[in-house]
Design a protein around this motif. Structure first.
Motif, PDB file in Angstrom:
ATOM      1  N   ILE A   1       3.075  -8.258  62.110  1.00  0.00           N
ATOM      2  CA  ILE A   1       2.870  -7.400  60.939  1.00  0.00           C
ATOM      3  C   ILE A   1       3.713  -7.869  59.757  1.00  0.00           C
ATOM      4  O   ILE A   1       3.294  -7.751  58.607  1.00  0.00           O
ATOM      5  CB  ILE A   1       3.114  -5.912  61.288  1.00  0.00           C
ATOM      6  N   ILE A   2       4.913  -8.435  60.030  1.00  0.00           N
ATOM      7  CA  ILE A   2       5.712  -8.900  58.889  1.00  0.00           C
ATOM      8  C   ILE A   2       5.416 -10.347  58.522  1.00  0.00           C
ATOM      9  O   ILE A   2       5.914 -10.846  57.515  1.00  0.00           O
ATOM     10  CB  ILE A   2       7.229  -8.727  59.121  1.00  0.00           C
TER      11      ILE A   2
ATOM     12  N   PRO B   1       3.912 -13.196  56.675  1.00  0.00           N
ATOM     13  CA  PRO B   1       3.205 -13.210  55.385  1.00  0.00           C
ATOM     14  C   PRO B   1       1.762 -13.675  55.519  1.00  0.00           C
ATOM     15  O   PRO B   1       0.940 -13.394  54.652  1.00  0.00           O
ATOM     16  CB  PRO B   1       4.003 -14.202  54.536  1.00  0.00           C
TER      17      PRO B   1
ATOM     18  N   PRO C   1      -2.933 -10.622  56.779  1.00  0.00           N
ATOM     19  CA  PRO C   1      -3.384  -9.791  55.670  1.00  0.00           C
ATOM     20  C   PRO C   1      -3.414  -8.320  56.065  1.00  0.00           C
ATOM     21  O   PRO C   1      -4.430  -7.784  56.462  1.00  0.00           O
ATOM     22  CB  PRO C   1      -4.797 -10.306  55.389  1.00  0.00           C
ATOM     23  N   THR C   2      -2.280  -7.658  55.962  1.00  0.00           N
ATOM     24  CA  THR C   2      -2.226  -6.252  56.362  1.00  0.00           C
ATOM     25  C   THR C   2      -1.676  -5.411  55.231  1.00  0.00           C
ATOM     26  O   THR C   2      -0.882  -5.885  54.425  1.00  0.00           O
ATOM     27  CB  THR C   2      -1.357  -6.077  57.616  1.00  0.00           C
ATOM     28  N   ALA C   3      -2.124  -4.167  55.173  1.00  0.00           N
ATOM     29  CA  ALA C   3      -1.629  -3.267  54.143  1.00  0.00           C
ATOM     30  C   ALA C   3      -0.484  -2.416  54.688  1.00  0.00           C
ATOM     31  O   ALA C   3       0.005  -1.532  54.005  1.00  0.00           O
ATOM     32  CB  ALA C   3      -2.766  -2.379  53.655  1.00  0.00           C
ATOM     33  N   TYR C   4      -0.044  -2.681  55.899  1.00  0.00           N
ATOM     34  CA  TYR C   4       0.920  -1.776  56.535  1.00  0.00           C
ATOM     35  C   TYR C   4       2.307  -2.371  56.726  1.00  0.00           C
ATOM     36  O   TYR C   4       3.105  -1.858  57.505  1.00  0.00           O
ATOM     37  CB  TYR C   4       0.384  -1.318  57.898  1.00  0.00           C
ATOM     38  N   ALA C   5       2.582  -3.495  56.057  1.00  0.00           N
ATOM     39  CA  ALA C   5       3.861  -4.154  56.293  1.00  0.00           C
ATOM     40  C   ALA C   5       5.036  -3.380  55.697  1.00  0.00           C
ATOM     41  O   ALA C   5       6.177  -3.534  56.147  1.00  0.00           O
ATOM     42  CB  ALA C   5       3.820  -5.574  55.744  1.00  0.00           C
TER      43      ALA C   5
ATOM     44  N   LEU D   1      -5.344  -4.899  60.664  1.00  0.00           N
ATOM     45  CA  LEU D   1      -6.159  -5.581  59.666  1.00  0.00           C
ATOM     46  C   LEU D   1      -7.173  -4.651  59.021  1.00  0.00           C
ATOM     47  O   LEU D   1      -7.920  -5.065  58.148  1.00  0.00           O
ATOM     48  CB  LEU D   1      -6.903  -6.764  60.303  1.00  0.00           C
ATOM     49  N   ALA D   2      -7.225  -3.418  59.458  1.00  0.00           N
ATOM     50  CA  ALA D   2      -8.238  -2.504  58.943  1.00  0.00           C
ATOM     51  C   ALA D   2      -7.574  -1.359  58.199  1.00  0.00           C
ATOM     52  O   ALA D   2      -6.478  -0.939  58.549  1.00  0.00           O
ATOM     53  CB  ALA D   2      -9.077  -1.956  60.089  1.00  0.00           C
ATOM     54  N   SER D   3      -8.246  -0.864  57.169  1.00  0.00           N
ATOM     55  CA  SER D   3      -7.679   0.293  56.486  1.00  0.00           C
ATOM     56  C   SER D   3      -8.686   1.427  56.412  1.00  0.00           C
ATOM     57  O   SER D   3      -8.421   2.449  55.816  1.00  0.00           O
ATOM     58  CB  SER D   3      -7.219  -0.099  55.087  1.00  0.00           C
TER      59      SER D   3
END
Lengths: 553, 327
Positions: A140-141, A143, A146-150, A69-71
């Motif tokens: 992670i997949i 929907p 809220p992740t930027a790594y999917a 969840l973190a970038s």
């Protein structure tokens, strides 16, 4: 009052974690000889002992300690000590198993089977199994996460648990970055299942399998971790990791000078001029190694000005990259020749490297039809003077300084370059995403896998995509596709070598420099071992001799 | 009087709505979105990922609907959830940081009052004297000195060279679990420099204001009368003049109420103090809409309350203001 509540909270957390992270009270009193460097009899290497705290300075606070969840880099830095992935890069940037003991890739390159370690426990004592891996993948997949790594995991066709210690994934097409993508932090299923991950308390009080356990987080102030005594690779020698948030670099440096910090990243000027005294030499060790990033000058290839390859080559010859490195980085960097870090297996020195050569630049420009016809000092062609605007983002002084140096060199060969500096969000949204720029100075963080399909493939030139300079080259497309669809390292090496040759010839970017990371660490920490991967790869082996220990429990 | 106050309070509601509406609009006009930090120039963030995040944050809905939704929540005293990656309730984040910013600003305001009033009075009474000039130079020095520069100088002197005071942060690690007095002293040591620095900068305004008020007052007829009656100078100044000169200062203090919360980005950043200023700046840079709006609402409410208090105190002192509306 706030403090009381917080300490009560951490009290509870520590109690829960006691199974694995219980601090056996070490009663030995530690003689504190302040900063003497003669701690061991000459020539004799001390046996590592446990104890002490390392205090690390950081500009920013972490945001969320569930890494999916973190970038931001503080979150990942902290989470890196708390969680493990199935695989990781070793000190020489080769993939090795972490939670996975070994893995097999099927002959068709579609299926990867991971065999997991059997001796791993979560910080709360529960055993780690393949179910945790499957759970992490499903999260992670999902929907709703809220992740930027999917992105990488959307390529997976099927993921299965074969037995508690065997996990298998199947891809629709062979996907070379797949293996390294499994370096993502594995999350504990038993603590997260059936919950809204965005509301999970693990965001602030993570439970992982890694060498350090979470202890305390005071927002905007500090984060503390304690050594995991049951870590499967052995208990870390350093007992405590304290991460202090100091948003101002000048203040951070003063804290370091006063001895309140043990580890920070220095700026070139701090490294070169402000830490060279005798006192510093006794109390600290400085390290330098190439960072995983590079800075470039990118041209908008849709702009008629930059469509002729000779013009771009001329600009590359006209810019003195070493001069930028000396002037801006004070020498702490290397000339970049392409998009890869020089000490990786996929790096290739192209035949064409653009050493500073203004005469060659002028010749190339002349060949391309640019000459000073009206004698105003500027080259022109079809009545248009050679003038363009370079943009870069605010908040990065190094880029702004590099721009000024470039400006002068271009002026010398009759090109006018104006500089515009814009706030990051506005810069990306209004100019980069809409392709409303002529040239930019930006940087990329480079990965440990050579796949940079998203930046260079011609299918990635739409608005908001990363090939915003609109570089299209059918051969590059083919090479990038082949490179990501095979696991054979030698084969990949050949594809990426050719790719680097084409970039060197085409010069869609003028590659400027790869900066160096310049960390400084208190000299009482022994066992620090610089390697291509940096210095923190063997952090759990760092130790402080008894006589030098500074913080007692 | 009650009618007056009632009217003033009733007027605050549309004003508050107006402020939030404009804030909401302006905030959304700025280029960039909260998800930019996660997705900009991130090779792993595909278009689908971006869309998924936008839906998660409710950014796919049109602006008026988002505003109405936000307003509905605020009426129920719910400031929403931060868009930052920690997904925490805005109120929790603000509540965590308000006490520290409030403490520092209140202490520094107190220090300003304690120092500025005597300086102002002294300067007025001894107008054009050497002392007046020296004090003027001193306060304007404070006004003109960049906060970060002064802070760094003090930190180098007291933190690095002398080692008397901590350089940054709020508490020492060893003091965390110690007794009340040790914690108290540790806190005080940490707060000394930030409070000094922020007070030094604010000294000029108030002391000059006090000086000019005092100058005006001591030229009034009743002061001349008081002197003529043979009253001691200290009584004339300290009792008759001061009381009247202080009146406008009280109003000014009403206006400084929102300033207590606003905090200061600069000194909170330099001294690594986790306060509101730092958080608000971060929220703006990250386009964290709910957190920005939450802070703004609290600031707006405080400003309006401050104005109200100032108005009430005026009205109490001077009845003409109250009846003014009926004329």
């Amino acid at each position: 009052m706030k403090k009381k509540v917080l300490s009560a909270l951490t009290g509870i957390v520590l109690f829960v974690l006691i199974a694995a992270c219980g601090q056996t009270p070490e009663a030995e009193t530690k003689a504190k000889t302040a900063h003497s460097s003669a701690e061991t009899p000459a020539g004799k290497i001390a046996e590592p002992v446990y104890g002490d705290t390392i205090v690390v300075g950081s500009i920013g606070d972490a945001s969320n300690l569930i890494p999916l969840l973190a970038s931001d880099s503080p979150s990942h830095q902290i989470a890196g000590y708390i969680y493990n992935g199935l695989v990781r890069y070793d000190k020489n940037l080769k993939l090795e198993g972490e939670l996975a003991e070994s893995w097999e890739i099927s002959a068709d390159g579609l299926t990867i089977t991971f065999h997991l370690r059997r001796d791993v426990h979560w910080h709360d004592g529960s055993p780690f199994t393949a179910d945790d891996v499957l759970f992490t993948y499903r999260t992670i997949i999902d929907p709703k996460t809220p992740t930027a790594y999917a992105g990488d995991f959307e390529q997976v066709k099927e993921a299965r648990v074969l037995d508690p210690y065997t996990f298998q994934v199947t891809y629709a097409v062979p996907f070379a970055p797949a293996l390294s993508s499994w370096g993502l932090a594995i999350l504990p299923k038993h603590l997260l299942e059936g919950q809204d991950i965005t509301k999970s308390p693990l965001s602030r009080q993570p439970v992982g399998t890694g060498p350090f356990c979470f202890s305390q987080w005071l927002g905007g102030e500090k984060i503390e971790l304690v050594a995991n005594h049951d870590y499967f690779e052995g208990r870390p020698y350093i007992d405590r990791y304290r991460y202090r948030i100091i948003p101002d670099t000048a203040t951070m440096f003063l804290e370091l000078k006063a001895g309140n910090l043990d580890w920070m990243g220095l700026t070139p000027i701090q490294y070169d001029r402000q830490t060279d005294g005798k006192k510093f030499a006794e109390q600290f060790n400085k390290y330098r190694y190439l960072s995983f990033s590079y800075t470039y000058l990118g041209y908008n290839l849709l702009n008629p000005l930059f469509q002729d390859k000779r013009v771009r080559q001329a600009l590359s010859y006209a810019i003195n990259k070493q001069e930028i490195i000396d002037g801006v980085l004070l020498g702490y960097g290397q000339v970049a020749t392409g998009p890869y870090k020089p000490d990786t297996w996929f790096y290739h020195v192209p035949e064409k490297t653009y050493l500073y050569d203004p005469e060659k630049a002028k010749k190339l420009l002349q060949d391309a039809g640019w000459t000073d016809r009206d004698n105003d000092g500027l080259l022109d062609k079809d009545g248009r003077p050679f003038s363009f605007t370079l943009m870069t983002n605010q908040g990065n002084a190094l880029r702004a300084q590099a721009a000024v140096i470039i400006q002068r060199r271009l002026q010398e060969i009759g090109i006018e370059m104006k500089i515009r500096i814009i706030e990051w969000s506005a810069f990306i949204n209004e100019f980069i995403d809409k392709k409303k720029f002529e040239a930019v100075i930006l940087g990329w963080t480079t990965g440990q896998d050579p796949d940079i399909y998203d930046i260079w493939h011609s299918s990635k030139t739409d608005a908001k995509e990363l090939n915003f300079i609109s570089f299209t080259n059918p051969e590059v497309d083919l090479l990038l596709e082949k490179g990501r669809h095979t696991f054979d390292q030698q084969e990949r090496q050949q594809y990426y070598a050719r790719f680097q040759e084409i970039l060197a010839e085409e010069q869609p970017y003028t590659f400027l420099y790869v900066p160096e990371s310049l960390p400084i660490i208190a000299s009482r920490f022994h066992g620090v071992e610089p390697a291509p991967a940096g210095i923190s790869h063997n952090f759990i082996k760092w130790h402080v001799p008894q006589a030098l220990q500074k913080y007692t429990q | 009087m009650i009618v007056f106050i009632g009217k003033r309070i009733a007027l605050m509601v549309p004003m508050l709505v107006g402020i939030t509406m404009i804030s909401f609009l302006v905030m959304n006009l700025a280029p960039g979105e909260p998800i930019d930090l996660l997705t900009n120039l991130n090779p792993k963030a595909t278009a689908e990922v971006r869309e998924r995040l936008r839906i998660h944050y409710g950014l796919d809905k049109p602006l008026p609907i988002r505003y109405v939704n936000w307003l509905k929540r605020v009426v129920r005293l719910d400031l929403g959830t931060s868009f930052a990656q920690d997904n925490r309730p805005v109120w929790d984040k603000i509540r965590e940081r308000i006490p520290i910013t409030l403490t520092i600003n209140a202490l520094s305001l107190l220090l300003i009052i304690i120092a500025a009033l005597p300086i102002g009075i002294f300067s007025a009474v001894r107008q054009h004297s050497l002392w007046d000039r020296l004090l003027t130079i001193f306060v304007f020095l404070g006004f003109a000195t960049p906060t970060f520069w002064l802070a760094l100088l003090l930190m180098i002197l007291f933190g690095v060279h002398l080692g008397w005071l901590p350089i940054s942060g709020l508490q020492s690690p060893h003091a965390a679990d110690a007794g009340f007095w040790i914690v108290f002293i540790d806190r005080a040591r940490h707060l000394l420099l930030p409070v000094l620095v922020s007070a030094f900068g604010g000294l000029a305004g108030l002391s000059r204001y006090m000086r000019s008020n005092m100058l005006e007052v001591i030229r009034q007829d009743y002061i001349t009368t008081a002197r003529a009656k043979g009253l001691k100078e200290s009584v004339v100044i300290g009792k008759h003049a001061l009381r009247n000169a202080l009146m406008p200062i009280i109003t000014i203090l009403g206006f400084s109420l929102p300033g207590l919360i606003g905090g200061s980005v600069i000194f909170e950043t330099i001294f690594a103090i986790p306060g509101m200023g730092q958080m608000f700046y971060g929220a703006v840079m990250a386009r964290d809409y709910p957190l920005i709006m939450g802070t703004l609402v609290i600031g707006a409410v405080l400003t309006l309350v401050g104005n109200l208090l100032a108005d009430i105190s005026y009205a109490l002192v001077d009845p003409r203001i109250r009846v003014g509306h009926h004329e």
